[in-house]
Structures are given as C-alpha cells and as structure tokens.
Design an enzyme around this catalytic site. Structure first.
Site, PDB file in Angstrom:
ATOM      1  CG  ASP A 198      28.227  27.690  11.811  1.00 40.23           C
ATOM      2  OD1 ASP A 198      28.362  26.830  11.138  1.00 40.23           O
ATOM      3  OD2 ASP A 198      27.799  28.886  11.784  1.00 40.23           O
ATOM      4  CG  MET A 201      31.127  30.140  11.103  1.00 41.80           C
ATOM      5  SD  MET A 201      30.994  31.999  11.562  1.00 41.80           S
ATOM      6  CE  MET A 201      32.562  32.823  10.864  1.00 41.80           C
ATOM      7  CG  HIS A 202      26.234  26.036   7.345  1.00 44.47           C
ATOM      8  ND1 HIS A 202      27.196  25.284   8.034  1.00 44.47           N
ATOM      9  CD2 HIS A 202      25.052  25.680   7.524  1.00 44.47           C
ATOM     10  CE1 HIS A 202      26.453  24.271   8.453  1.00 44.47           C
ATOM     11  NE2 HIS A 202      25.348  24.389   8.123  1.00 44.47           N
ATOM     12  NE  ARG A 203      24.457  24.962  12.906  1.00 41.95           N
ATOM     13  CZ  ARG A 203      23.869  24.128  12.222  1.00 41.95           C
ATOM     14  NH1 ARG A 203      23.011  24.253  11.730  1.00 41.95           N
ATOM     15  NH2 ARG A 203      24.666  22.939  12.329  1.00 41.95           N
ATOM     16  NE  ARG A 253      21.671  28.978   5.601  1.00 39.60           N
ATOM     17  CZ  ARG A 253      20.403  29.763   5.703  1.00 39.60           C
ATOM     18  NH1 ARG A 253      20.636  31.107   5.865  1.00 39.60           N
ATOM     19  NH2 ARG A 253      19.604  29.173   5.720  1.00 39.60           N
TER      20      ARG A 253
END
Ligand code: UD1
Length: 367
Positions: free
Chosen positions: A285, A211-213, A246
C-alpha cells in the site's frame, strides 16, 4: 564569491532515498567550486535506526547538521513540533532556500514555516495528486505545493496538475525521479538479507508484502481478511512481510491468525530492494514501492483505492486493486494463470535527476 545556503529537509524513511542524489550532486558541484552550500536538517519524525540511520549509512548520506528531534505524535502534534523547532532554527540561523521532498508531515511543516518567514521553497516530487483527502500525504502534497516557489516534478501528469492549479510554466521543472536515481545507483550493491536461506527463498519464488496505511492495518478484522487472502492466494509460496512499527501493533493484536506469513523487521534499503528485485510479485500500500517495482519490472499489486503515481499503472507494472480481499484473490489467480504485464520505464527516470535539479537551482538562484 556569493554563496547560497540550502536547507535540505529529511523527516521520514521515504525522504532519505530522495535526498541522497541531490546531496551527491551538490557535493560534486562543491568540489568543482560550486556556489551552493547545504545544511541537512533531520526533523526526527522517524527516529528508530531501522527507519532512519540505517538508510543514511547505506546510502552514504552525511550525518544531519541539525536534528529537530520531534519524535512520534498525532499529525497535528508532529506538525506543530516541526514548525516550532524549524522556525527557531531559521530565526537563529537563516538559510536562503528550503528544499523539501515527497509528502510526509515534515515536508509540509517545513515548507510552510520557511515560506512564512520569507525563505523560498523548492519541492521535489511536486504536483502529484491522488484526490484522496483521507490520506494525510494528500493534504501534505496540496499544502506544500500551495507555498512552493520551484516545482520539481516526476511526470507529465504532475506538470498538468500544477498547470491546472494555476502554477506558471516558468516555475515547473520536469526533472524525473530522484528515488530512481538512488535505485539505479545501488542496483549493483543490493544485498541478500540474512534470513534468505532460513526462509527457503528462491528468486521468483516468493512474495514481498508491505502494508502500513491506517486504512488497511488499523482495523483488525479488515486487516485479518486481507492477510487471509494473501496466505491463500500465494499458494504456499513464502510471503515476506517487513513490518512497519505502526503495523506491528495491529499484528500483535491479531496473534495466531497470521500463520503462513514471514514477519521480519523493517529492512534496510539494500536488503529490501534485493527482496523486491527477486520477488514473484509485490503486494503493497506504499506509493514509492510502486515506482521501484516499475523500474525493476516486478509485478506490483497496490491495496489502495487510488494512486498519486498513475504512470506506475499506465506505463509500469502496477495495478490498483482497492482494499477488497476478493480483488486481491482475483489478481493473484491471474498472476499464476496468465502472468503479468511487463511495463516500461517512465520518461526521465534515468538516474540523472539529482544533477538536473542542482543545475536548475544554480540557474534560478544566481540569475
Ligand atoms: C510516514 C509517512 C508515510 C510513509 C511512512 C513510511 C506521514 C504523514 N506519513 O508514516 O507517508 O509512507 O512514514 O515510512 O508523514 N514509529 C516508530 N519508530 C519510528 C517512527 C515511527 O516506532 O522511527 C511508530 C510510532 O509509534 C508512530 C508510528 O510509528 O506513532 C507512525 O509514525 P509516523 O511518523 O507518525 O507516520 P508513519 O505511519 O511512519
């Protein structure tokens, strides 16, 4: 003999597996007396070894001929830096074609810069659309395709999107998926990560999470709720989470609330896909990961509201769950109680896309 110089643009992690098969196909033609030369341009958007040079090494991509070294920044700062530096390169040493892949900021910035200076553009993975303008990648796709001469596509849906936008049939080439060329070429080389035993992982007995969005990870409360749903829903099975730089920032702010997840560094290509191949399911994601799980037949749950790769849902193993933790809980319950759809492999995702692209480029450029 007339030769043509192609700039191959690489900027961020998901670009690297897409350029590798094109470079290999160009090298194959070169040894057979081919007329296409290339210059590999790394914009420097991703610069950590774990996000960049590790992939070059594992995938056998040669060192870049040029590194624009743009580094981090806001969307506009990165775009501006790539444009300014790539324009300078083209003025000093012009190429005959700019080949961009995917949808990252570097893709769009180089495509626009090249076209404005009169260098034609080829876009690999053209025509895909999510319709979600909140994602920078969607803007990048639209802006890149607006200045593209030759469109190389992964699906009939992408072809239809381009036709609807008024692109002539003679400029659309349905070639398949270069990311899958790389996966198939490396399937026999995938490597068990060093932490496999320490974490007690067993084939089919753990989850992989990516997940990084910004929509999932930038807001602490929402991110914490998603993580709680994962920890509960995976019913004690380990969940391995290779953490994008991120995401690490938000995770650090959450501190102790994430017990139960195994956080690891971003994984190199061969280790990451080993983990995916043997997982019970993947929760993600990302866009690219949904294509790889489809080809490997691994259940995939996507924490987004839309996808630009609908064939991973209609043909493959992917499901779009949205970003509500309750939907994720329900999907995990279903996985344990009923199992998951098996899926099939989309047309032309067969490992030969790089060679198709190079064959088409030769016929377009030497017409
Ligand atoms: C980019 C792509 C995205 C892709 C993702 C993962 C765009 C718009 N997005 O997002 O499609 O899924 O890469 O690979 O291009 N950072 C580092 N080291 C690095 C690179 C980044 O520490 O090598 C950190 C920086 O603090 C940076 C942040 O990560 O500010 C985000 O990087 P950036 O390149 O802006 O976008 P990604 O979120 O990585």
């Amino acid at each position: 003999m007339r030769t043509v110089l192609i700039d191959i643009i690489a900027g961020a992690r998901p670009n690297f597996m897409k350029i590798a098969p094109i470079i290999r196909a160009l090298d194959d033609r070169k040894s057979a007396g081919g007329r296409l030369r290339y210059r590999l341009v790394h914009t420097g958007q991703h610069y950590d070894a774990r996000m960049s040079s590790d992939f070059f090494e594992q995938l056998g991509i040669p060192s870049p001929d040029v590194n624009l070294e743009v580094g981090s920044g806001t969307q506009a700062e990165q775009t501006g830096a790539v444009m300014t530096r790539y324009e300078r390169l083209l003025i000093e040493a012009r190429s005959d074609l700019c080949l961009v892949v995917g949808d990252v900021t570097s893709t769009m910035a180089c495509a626009i810069t090249a076209q404005k200076i009169g260098v034609p553009v080829a876009h690999v993975e053209a025509g895909i659309r999510s319709g979600d303008w909140r994602m920078p990648e969607e803007i990048n796709r639209m802006a890149t395709d607006a200045v593209t001469n030759w469109f190389f596509t992964t699906s009939e849906t992408a072809n239809d999107n381009l036709r609807r936008a008024g692109v002539g049939e003679e400029r659309i080439f349905f070639v398949g998926n270069t990311m899958i060329d790389t996966l198939l070429a490396n399937m026999g080389r995938l490597r068990r990560p060093s932490f496999w035993q320490d974490l007690g992982l067993e084939s089919g007995g753990y989850f992989v999470l990516t997940m990084h969005r910004p929509s999932n990870v930038d807001e602490e409360r929402h991110f914490a709720q998603l993580l709680a749903a994962i920890v509960e829903g995976t019913r004690g099975l380990p969940a391995v989470f290779p953490v994008h730089p991120r995401t690490r920032k938000t995770l650090e702010a959450l501190g102790a609330k994430i017990q139960g997840l195994h956080l690891v560094d971003p994984q190199p290509y061969l280790e990451f896909n080993y983990l995916v191949r043997h997982a019970k399911a993947v929760i993600t994601d990302s866009g690219g990961v949904t294509e790889e799980t489809t080809v490997m037949g691994v259940p995939c749950m996507t924490l987004r509201d839309s996808t630009e790769r609908p064939e991973t849902v209609t043909i493959g193993t992917n499901e779009i769950l949205g970003t509500d933790p309750e939907a994720l809980r329900a999907a995990l319950d279903r996985l344990f109680s009923e199992g998951w759809k098996k899926g099939e492999i989309p047309e032309k995702w067969d490992g030969r896309t790089g060679a198709r692209i190079v064959g088409i480029l030769e016929s377009c450029l030497f017409r």
